[in-house]
Motif scaffolding. Structure first.
Motif, short mmCIF file in Angstrom:
data_model
loop_
_atom_site.label_atom_id
_atom_site.label_comp_id
_atom_site.label_asym_id
_atom_site.label_seq_id
_atom_site.Cartn_x
_atom_site.Cartn_y
_atom_site.Cartn_z
N GLY A 77 0.78 -1.23 0.00
CA GLY A 77 0.00 0.00 0.00
C GLY A 77 0.80 1.28 0.00
N ASN A 78 2.08 1.19 0.45
CA ASN A 78 2.96 2.36 0.51
C ASN A 78 2.29 3.57 1.16
N GLY A 79 1.87 3.34 2.38
CA GLY A 79 1.31 4.39 3.22
C GLY A 79 1.55 4.03 4.66
N LEU A 80 1.24 4.94 5.56
CA LEU A 80 1.39 4.66 6.97
C LEU A 80 0.31 3.68 7.44
N ALA A 136 -5.07 -5.74 7.05
CA ALA A 136 -4.76 -4.95 5.86
C ALA A 136 -3.87 -3.75 6.20
N LEU A 137 -2.94 -3.94 7.13
CA LEU A 137 -2.08 -2.85 7.56
C LEU A 137 -1.05 -2.54 6.47
N ARG A 138 -0.84 -1.26 6.20
CA ARG A 138 0.02 -0.85 5.10
C ARG A 138 1.49 -0.75 5.51
N HIS A 178 6.48 10.35 -3.34
CA HIS A 178 7.56 9.38 -3.45
C HIS A 178 7.12 8.12 -4.18
N PHE A 179 5.89 7.68 -3.93
CA PHE A 179 5.41 6.42 -4.51
C PHE A 179 4.43 6.63 -5.67
#
Length: 267
Positions: A199-202, A211-213, A238-239
């Protein structure tokens, strides 16, 4: 604490990785510098299980100030050779997600992309305070499997880790980051208490425990970029390229899935 948490996703730590792992590898020197940055910024690494327990429980087990997760996927030998001494030097913990069919030993299917850990090294990592989680048995795209294949990948992985370490893994990471509602339900049914995507997020409590990123750290990540990522700054920029590629590939994968279902139906 409900504040978002950076979860770092590493793969190989190697000076001379092969072409299959190069882009998602980091050098030992870069890894050491990144761990130094975490220490300088006052971050305190926790395991996946501890973060998920904190967000799930009421009352929650306390987290340290500025928590961060350091995670490794697949099970490359450099995690033991290069990363473990650096982690120990800082007093840091981490989570290693192993694809059990890639770990050298009795269960090896020969699918590992580079030099992989053996089970003695995995046990030494666990003894050093690293949480060992599951990453499937042969590292397939889980959402492309039928129910029987999916269940085998999950339960085989969990059974092997439990047999080798004496403790069943509580945490899971989806190979390639791919999951679906069906996959997440099966991961839970297989006995895993939480799971990480990409997911490339916090990571946020609202994402739910399955579903933790995470944030991808790669060979091209500069010290300045790394510092911005762990502080939650400029992540979308960045992503941006990754998100465009992910959306395009998602369409291809959905088309393949529809085609496979059609073939099964005809058979």
């Amino acid at each position: 604490m409900n504040a978002p948490v950076p979860v770092l996703m590493y793969h190989a730590v190697a000076r001379d990785p092969n072409e299959a792992t190069r882009a998602l590898s980091v050098t030992p020197e870069a890894f050491a510098e990144q761990m130094g940055i975490l220490g300088d910024l006052g971050f305190h690494p926790v395991t996946t299980a501890r973060l998920a327990a904190h967000w799930r429980a009421a009352p929650s087990p306390a987290l340290p100030a500025r928590p961060v997760l350091i995670t490794f996927d697949d099970g490359y030998e450099g995690v033991h050779r290069h990363a473990l001494p650096v982690l120990a030097g800082h007093g840091f913990t981490a989570t290693l997600f192993v694809s059990t069919g890639w770990i050298r030993g009795a269960h090896d299917t020969g699918g590992g992309l580079d030099t992989m850990l053996d089970w003695d090294q995995v046990r030494e990592l666990a003894a050093g305070g690293v949480e060992i989680g599951g990453h499937s048995h042969t590292h397939p795209q889980l959402d492309q499997l039928d129910d029987a294949e999916l269940w085998t990948e999950l339960t085989r992985c969990r059974e092997i880790v439990a047999g080798e370490l004496g403790t069943a893994p509580a945490s899971f990471a989806y190979p390639y980051g791919y999951s679906s509602r069906r996959v997440r339900a099966r991961v839970r049914q297989a006995g895993f208490a939480q799971a990480l995507a990409v997911g490339n997020g916090l990571a946020r409590r609202s994402q739910g425990p399955y579903a933790l990123r995470r944030l991808t750290v790669r060979r091209s990540t500069s010290p300045e970029e790394f510092e911005r990522l762990v502080q939650g700054r400029a992540i979308a920029r960045h992503f941006a390229g990754d998100r465009a590629l992910t959306k395009g590939y998602a369409l291809v994968r959905r088309a393949r899935q529809v085609r496979r279902k059609a073939i099964r139906t005809r058979v």
